[in-house]
Design a protein around this motif. Structure first.
Motif, PDB file in Angstrom:
ATOM      1  N   THR A 156       6.325   9.146   1.939  1.00  0.00           N
ATOM      2  CA  THR A 156       5.004   8.549   1.736  1.00  0.00           C
ATOM      3  C   THR A 156       4.382   8.158   3.065  1.00  0.00           C
ATOM      4  OG1 THR A 156       5.756   7.698  -0.401  1.00  0.00           O
ATOM      5  CG2 THR A 156       3.732   6.755   0.505  1.00  0.00           C
ATOM      6  N   ALA A 157       5.182   7.582   3.951  1.00  0.00           N
ATOM      7  CA  ALA A 157       4.691   7.218   5.282  1.00  0.00           C
ATOM      8  C   ALA A 157       4.194   8.457   6.023  1.00  0.00           C
ATOM      9  CB  ALA A 157       5.787   6.528   6.080  1.00  0.00           C
ATOM     10  N   GLY A 158       4.922   9.558   5.902  1.00  0.00           N
ATOM     11  CA  GLY A 158       4.505  10.793   6.558  1.00  0.00           C
ATOM     12  C   GLY A 158       3.157  11.289   6.054  1.00  0.00           C
ATOM     13  N   ARG A 159       2.934  11.174   4.755  1.00  0.00           N
ATOM     14  CA  ARG A 159       1.652  11.604   4.187  1.00  0.00           C
ATOM     15  C   ARG A 159       0.498  10.743   4.690  1.00  0.00           C
ATOM     16  NH1 ARG A 159       1.156  10.681  -0.889  1.00  0.00           N
ATOM     17  NH2 ARG A 159       3.207   9.902  -1.540  1.00  0.00           N
ATOM     18  N   LEU A 160       0.721   9.434   4.756  1.00  0.00           N
ATOM     19  CA  LEU A 160      -0.334   8.529   5.216  1.00  0.00           C
ATOM     20  C   LEU A 160      -0.621   8.729   6.695  1.00  0.00           C
ATOM     21  CD1 LEU A 160       0.732   5.316   3.279  1.00  0.00           C
ATOM     22  CD2 LEU A 160      -1.340   6.665   2.885  1.00  0.00           C
ATOM     23  N   LEU A 161       0.414   9.007   7.486  1.00  0.00           N
ATOM     24  CA  LEU A 161       0.219   9.261   8.912  1.00  0.00           C
ATOM     25  C   LEU A 161      -0.571  10.546   9.146  1.00  0.00           C
ATOM     26  CD1 LEU A 161       3.627   8.404  10.631  1.00  0.00           C
ATOM     27  CD2 LEU A 161       1.378   7.547  11.316  1.00  0.00           C
ATOM     28  N   VAL A 208      -5.260   0.963   9.823  1.00  0.00           N
ATOM     29  CA  VAL A 208      -3.945   0.538  10.331  1.00  0.00           C
ATOM     30  C   VAL A 208      -2.776   0.922   9.436  1.00  0.00           C
ATOM     31  CG1 VAL A 208      -4.988  -1.368  11.606  1.00  0.00           C
ATOM     32  CG2 VAL A 208      -4.149  -1.773   9.277  1.00  0.00           C
ATOM     33  N   ILE A 209      -3.035   1.561   8.295  1.00  0.00           N
ATOM     34  CA  ILE A 209      -1.957   1.836   7.356  1.00  0.00           C
ATOM     35  C   ILE A 209      -0.967   2.862   7.899  1.00  0.00           C
ATOM     36  CG2 ILE A 209      -3.254   3.621   6.116  1.00  0.00           C
ATOM     37  CD1 ILE A 209      -0.572   1.143   4.739  1.00  0.00           C
ATOM     38  N   GLY A 210      -1.419   3.776   8.752  1.00  0.00           N
ATOM     39  CA  GLY A 210      -0.499   4.756   9.328  1.00  0.00           C
ATOM     40  C   GLY A 210       0.616   4.076  10.101  1.00  0.00           C
ATOM     41  N   ALA A 211       0.244   3.157  10.980  1.00  0.00           N
ATOM     42  CA  ALA A 211       1.239   2.421  11.757  1.00  0.00           C
ATOM     43  C   ALA A 211       2.091   1.549  10.851  1.00  0.00           C
ATOM     44  CB  ALA A 211       0.550   1.565  12.823  1.00  0.00           C
ATOM     45  N   GLY A 212       1.460   0.875   9.893  1.00  0.00           N
ATOM     46  CA  GLY A 212       2.210   0.018   8.987  1.00  0.00           C
ATOM     47  C   GLY A 212       3.240   0.796   8.184  1.00  0.00           C
ATOM     48  N   ALA A 213       2.836   1.964   7.680  1.00  0.00           N
ATOM     49  CA  ALA A 213       3.746   2.787   6.886  1.00  0.00           C
ATOM     50  C   ALA A 213       4.910   3.297   7.734  1.00  0.00           C
ATOM     51  CB  ALA A 213       2.979   3.953   6.269  1.00  0.00           C
ATOM     52  N   LEU A 214       4.607   3.710   8.959  1.00  0.00           N
ATOM     53  CA  LEU A 214       5.659   4.204   9.848  1.00  0.00           C
ATOM     54  C   LEU A 214       6.664   3.096  10.158  1.00  0.00           C
ATOM     55  CD1 LEU A 214       6.826   6.435  11.655  1.00  0.00           C
ATOM     56  CD2 LEU A 214       5.294   5.621  13.486  1.00  0.00           C
ATOM     57  N   ILE A 215       6.177   1.912  10.483  1.00  0.00           N
ATOM     58  CA  ILE A 215       7.062   0.787  10.783  1.00  0.00           C
ATOM     59  C   ILE A 215       7.948   0.466   9.581  1.00  0.00           C
ATOM     60  CG2 ILE A 215       7.118  -1.694  11.270  1.00  0.00           C
ATOM     61  CD1 ILE A 215       4.528  -1.250  12.930  1.00  0.00           C
ATOM     62  N   TRP A 216       7.346   0.378   8.397  1.00  0.00           N
ATOM     63  CA  TRP A 216       8.111   0.041   7.190  1.00  0.00           C
ATOM     64  C   TRP A 216       9.188   1.079   6.913  1.00  0.00           C
ATOM     65  CZ3 TRP A 216      10.329  -3.182   4.381  1.00  0.00           C
ATOM     66  CH2 TRP A 216      10.597  -3.022   3.025  1.00  0.00           C
ATOM     67  N   THR A 244       0.833  -1.210   0.000  1.00  0.00           N
ATOM     68  CA  THR A 244       0.000   0.000   0.000  1.00  0.00           C
ATOM     69  C   THR A 244       0.860   1.249   0.000  1.00  0.00           C
ATOM     70  OG1 THR A 244      -1.766  -1.177   1.171  1.00  0.00           O
ATOM     71  CG2 THR A 244      -1.844   1.223   1.206  1.00  0.00           C
ATOM     72  N   VAL A 245       1.945   1.255   0.763  1.00  0.00           N
ATOM     73  CA  VAL A 245       2.884   2.377   0.718  1.00  0.00           C
ATOM     74  C   VAL A 245       3.425   2.546  -0.699  1.00  0.00           C
ATOM     75  CG1 VAL A 245       5.164   3.169   1.464  1.00  0.00           C
ATOM     76  CG2 VAL A 245       3.531   2.293   3.144  1.00  0.00           C
ATOM     77  N   GLU A 272      -9.812  10.574   4.630  1.00  0.00           N
ATOM     78  CA  GLU A 272      -8.903  10.792   3.504  1.00  0.00           C
ATOM     79  C   GLU A 272      -8.247   9.486   3.069  1.00  0.00           C
ATOM     80  OE1 GLU A 272      -7.568  15.419   4.451  1.00  0.00           O
ATOM     81  OE2 GLU A 272      -6.479  13.735   5.355  1.00  0.00           O
ATOM     82  N   ARG A 273      -7.866   8.653   4.033  1.00  0.00           N
ATOM     83  CA  ARG A 273      -7.268   7.365   3.681  1.00  0.00           C
ATOM     84  C   ARG A 273      -8.280   6.459   2.995  1.00  0.00           C
ATOM     85  NH1 ARG A 273      -5.487   7.930   9.068  1.00  0.00           N
ATOM     86  NH2 ARG A 273      -6.868   6.236   9.735  1.00  0.00           N
ATOM     87  N   ALA A 274      -9.509   6.462   3.495  1.00  0.00           N
ATOM     88  CA  ALA A 274     -10.551   5.611   2.911  1.00  0.00           C
ATOM     89  C   ALA A 274     -10.863   6.003   1.474  1.00  0.00           C
ATOM     90  CB  ALA A 274     -11.818   5.682   3.765  1.00  0.00           C
ATOM     91  N   ALA A 275     -10.645   7.253   1.132  1.00  0.00           N
ATOM     92  CA  ALA A 275     -10.964   7.741  -0.217  1.00  0.00           C
ATOM     93  C   ALA A 275      -9.863   7.442  -1.225  1.00  0.00           C
ATOM     94  CB  ALA A 275     -11.217   9.249  -0.171  1.00  0.00           C
ATOM     95  N   LEU A 276      -8.712   6.981  -0.765  1.00  0.00           N
ATOM     96  CA  LEU A 276      -7.625   6.687  -1.692  1.00  0.00           C
ATOM     97  C   LEU A 276      -8.009   5.493  -2.560  1.00  0.00           C
ATOM     98  CD1 LEU A 276      -4.633   7.140   0.778  1.00  0.00           C
ATOM     99  CD2 LEU A 276      -5.306   8.687  -1.085  1.00  0.00           C
ATOM    100  N   PRO A 277      -7.832   5.587  -3.879  1.00  0.00           N
ATOM    101  CA  PRO A 277      -8.379   4.558  -4.780  1.00  0.00           C
ATOM    102  C   PRO A 277      -7.719   3.188  -4.676  1.00  0.00           C
ATOM    103  CG  PRO A 277      -7.018   6.126  -6.007  1.00  0.00           C
ATOM    104  CD  PRO A 277      -7.184   6.686  -4.624  1.00  0.00           C
ATOM    105  N   TYR A 278      -6.512   3.126  -4.116  1.00  0.00           N
ATOM    106  CA  TYR A 278      -5.793   1.862  -3.995  1.00  0.00           C
ATOM    107  C   TYR A 278      -5.911   1.249  -2.609  1.00  0.00           C
ATOM    108  CZ  TYR A 278      -2.736   5.489  -2.208  1.00  0.00           C
ATOM    109  OH  TYR A 278      -2.268   6.581  -1.538  1.00  0.00           O
ATOM    110  N   MET A 279      -6.645   1.908  -1.685  1.00  0.00           N
ATOM    111  CA  MET A 279      -6.676   1.493  -0.288  1.00  0.00           C
ATOM    112  C   MET A 279      -7.692   0.385  -0.056  1.00  0.00           C
ATOM    113  SD  MET A 279      -5.245   2.101   2.689  1.00  0.00           S
ATOM    114  CE  MET A 279      -4.497   3.715   2.387  1.00  0.00           C
TER     115      MET A 279
END
Length: 316
Positions: free
Chosen positions: A248-253, A273-281, A219-220, A259-266
């Motif tokens: 990219t992680a900063g933008r998702l966080l 949970v993508i904020g935490a996942g992106a930060l960890i990655w 997703t990132v 806003e995250r739900a409206a992303l076409p690839y989400m």
């Protein structure tokens, strides 16, 4: 063996939802999992599969009511779910990712950069909901002066599974919409502490390349590419700079849930949970780059993961 997809499907059922707080699999989470398994059983029958393997990982390892889960899967699928150790989970994930990385790290011309050493160590990171697996190994035959024949199978040299994942760290640290600076700082401190533990078991600085698997990573990658839909073929094998992953992680966080739900690839199951996942990655990739003294500057996303490793284990 070479895998050919006849049917490939992934559903986010959230089996580990709440298990960190209660120590039990919730009834709702098990019902979602059983419903998906029932559908999968129909697909298996339709394709006439000769061998079936059901692998259960982090959430069911930790749960007090794991026997109830095991019984339900056995009734639906006709096989005993295998609750694998963190080490076997790591090996399966590595084998799945290695099936894609082999051309790069076994000497064929592919990609760019000075880290494309034939037989060089590869770090595979499988970032899940409740745990993350770090596996260092070689994809193809090692380059060595030893004249004896070598296996062309992936070989794991170091692995560790740690209780750090996108669901677990969302529930523990990132509870506000969007997360506050204080929440993010707390999560960063905890991720750094976990990575210190990882480095005690896995020499991250030895990696000649890094690949990430599972939904947070892909997703990132979709976000970095600005995709208008989730396109596995576009994501698979994409190599991103460390700084691009961090941005990219900063933008998702910073994004709100809406806003995250409206992303076409989400994927709907990844919105929360993508904020935490992106930060960890992003922090994992940064740590590897620092540990290697700059020899690794990118990370690659793979759509091949533990599913491919499980299938390869049956084929072999």
């Amino acid at each position: 063996p070479r895998l050919v997809d006849l049917h490939r499907e992934m559903r986010v059922v959230g089996l580990g939802e709440g298990v960190d707080a209660t120590g039990r699999l919730s009834e709702a989470a098990m019902e979602r999992t059983f419903a998906a398994t029932e559908d999968y059983a129909s697909v298996i029958r339709r394709h006439g599969a000769e061998s079936v393997r059901f692998v259960a990982t982090s959430a069911s390892r930790d749960a007090a009511n794991a026997a109830e889960f095991t019984s339900g899967i056995r009734d639906l699928l006709g096989v005993e779910p295998e609750v694998v150790s963190g080490q076997e989970e790591a090996a399966l994930s590595f084998a799945g990712a290695a099936s894609v990385l082999a051309p790069r790290f076994a000497g064929e011309a592919h990609g760019t950069g000075h880290d494309r050493t034939p037989g060089g160590p590869v770090l595979v990171v499988d970032l899940g909901g409740g745990s993350t697996e770090f596996v260092l190994g070689t994809v193809g035959p090692r380059i060595t002066s030893d004249p004896r024949p070598h296996s062309d199978r992936p070989t794991v040299s170091h692995s560790v599974s740690v209780p750090m994942g996108c669901v677990r760290f969302t529930e523990r640290h990132l509870r506000t919409d969007p997360p506050t600076d204080a929440e993010i700082e707390d999560a960063v401190r905890q991720i750094e502490a976990v990575l210190d533990e990882v480095e005690a078991s896995v020499p991250l600085g030895e990696a000649a390349g890094v690949v990430g698997v599972a939904g947070s990573v892909t997703t990132v990658t979709a976000a970095a590419l600005g995709l208008t839909a989730y396109e596995p073929d576009a994501i698979h094998g994409t190599e991103l700079d460390v700084d691009v992953i961090a941005d990219t992680a900063g933008r998702l966080l910073a994004a709100t849930r809406a806003e995250r739900a409206a992303l076409p690839y989400m994927h709907p199951g990844r919105v929360d949970v993508i904020g935490a996942g992106a930060l960890i990655w992003s922090m994992i990739v940064r740590r590897v780059a620092q540990s290697g003294g700059g020899s690794v500057t990118t990370a690659t996303a793979s759509e091949h993961d533990i599913l491919d490793g499980i299938a390869l284990s049956l084929a072999r």
